[in-house]
Design a protein around this motif. Structure first.
Motif, PDB file in Angstrom:
ATOM      1  N   VAL A   3       0.847  -1.184   0.000  1.00  0.00           N
ATOM      2  CA  VAL A   3       0.000   0.000   0.000  1.00  0.00           C
ATOM      3  C   VAL A   3       0.890   1.245   0.000  1.00  0.00           C
ATOM      4  O   VAL A   3       1.763   1.394   0.852  1.00  0.00           O
ATOM      5  CB  VAL A   3      -0.933   0.005   1.231  1.00  0.00           C
TER       6      VAL A   3
ATOM      7  N   PHE B 201      -3.593   5.542   1.158  1.00  0.00           N
ATOM      8  CA  PHE B 201      -4.942   5.108   1.512  1.00  0.00           C
ATOM      9  C   PHE B 201      -5.681   6.284   2.103  1.00  0.00           C
ATOM     10  O   PHE B 201      -5.209   6.918   3.052  1.00  0.00           O
ATOM     11  CB  PHE B 201      -4.897   3.958   2.522  1.00  0.00           C
TER      12      PHE B 201
ATOM     13  N   GLU C  43      -8.755   7.349   4.188  1.00  0.00           N
ATOM     14  CA  GLU C  43      -9.721   6.743   5.101  1.00  0.00           C
ATOM     15  C   GLU C  43     -11.157   7.181   4.816  1.00  0.00           C
ATOM     16  O   GLU C  43     -12.093   6.436   5.082  1.00  0.00           O
ATOM     17  CB  GLU C  43      -9.356   7.071   6.547  1.00  0.00           C
TER      18      GLU C  43
ATOM     19  N   ARG D 173     -11.861   5.417   1.283  1.00  0.00           N
ATOM     20  CA  ARG D 173     -11.379   4.031   1.301  1.00  0.00           C
ATOM     21  C   ARG D 173     -10.758   3.641  -0.045  1.00  0.00           C
ATOM     22  O   ARG D 173     -10.854   2.507  -0.475  1.00  0.00           O
ATOM     23  CB  ARG D 173     -12.486   3.062   1.705  1.00  0.00           C
ATOM     24  N   SER D 174     -10.129   4.594  -0.692  1.00  0.00           N
ATOM     25  CA  SER D 174      -9.450   4.336  -1.968  1.00  0.00           C
ATOM     26  C   SER D 174      -7.978   4.714  -1.829  1.00  0.00           C
ATOM     27  O   SER D 174      -7.575   5.309  -0.834  1.00  0.00           O
ATOM     28  CB  SER D 174     -10.099   5.146  -3.087  1.00  0.00           C
ATOM     29  N   GLY D 175      -7.189   4.342  -2.829  1.00  0.00           N
ATOM     30  CA  GLY D 175      -5.778   4.689  -2.786  1.00  0.00           C
ATOM     31  C   GLY D 175      -5.030   4.039  -3.923  1.00  0.00           C
ATOM     32  O   GLY D 175      -5.606   3.743  -4.963  1.00  0.00           O
TER      33      GLY D 175
ATOM     34  N   HIS E 278      -9.382  -0.972   7.284  1.00  0.00           N
ATOM     35  CA  HIS E 278      -8.373   0.074   7.190  1.00  0.00           C
ATOM     36  C   HIS E 278      -7.092  -0.533   6.601  1.00  0.00           C
ATOM     37  O   HIS E 278      -6.794  -1.697   6.846  1.00  0.00           O
ATOM     38  CB  HIS E 278      -8.077   0.638   8.590  1.00  0.00           C
TER      39      HIS E 278
END
Length: 66
Positions: free
Chosen positions: A5, A8, A10, A13-15, A38
């Protein structure tokens, strides 16, 4: 495939993440498995894409049985 990752959000909830092959892949909240609440930067995940694309179709913390 596996990746790490890189970011991210919060709220949405995308990244995005970086695969072990060096590809940058974006993901939306819909691609996260039900068990993910998370993600932290640097966390290892399993990712699936629909063909040669830079967007994830599925992200999980545990490998998906085939």
């Amino acid at each position: 495939m596996q990746g790490t990752v890189a970011s991210f959000d919060e709220t949405t909830r995308s990244g995005h993440l970086l695969t072990d092959q060096g590809m940058s892949i974006t993901f939306a909240a819909e691609s996260l498995a039900d068990h993910i609440r998370h993600l932290r930067i640097g966390q290892r995940v399993f990712v699936e894409t629909d063909g040669p694309t830079d967007t994830a179709s599925s992200i999980s913390i545990f490998p998906t049985p085939r």
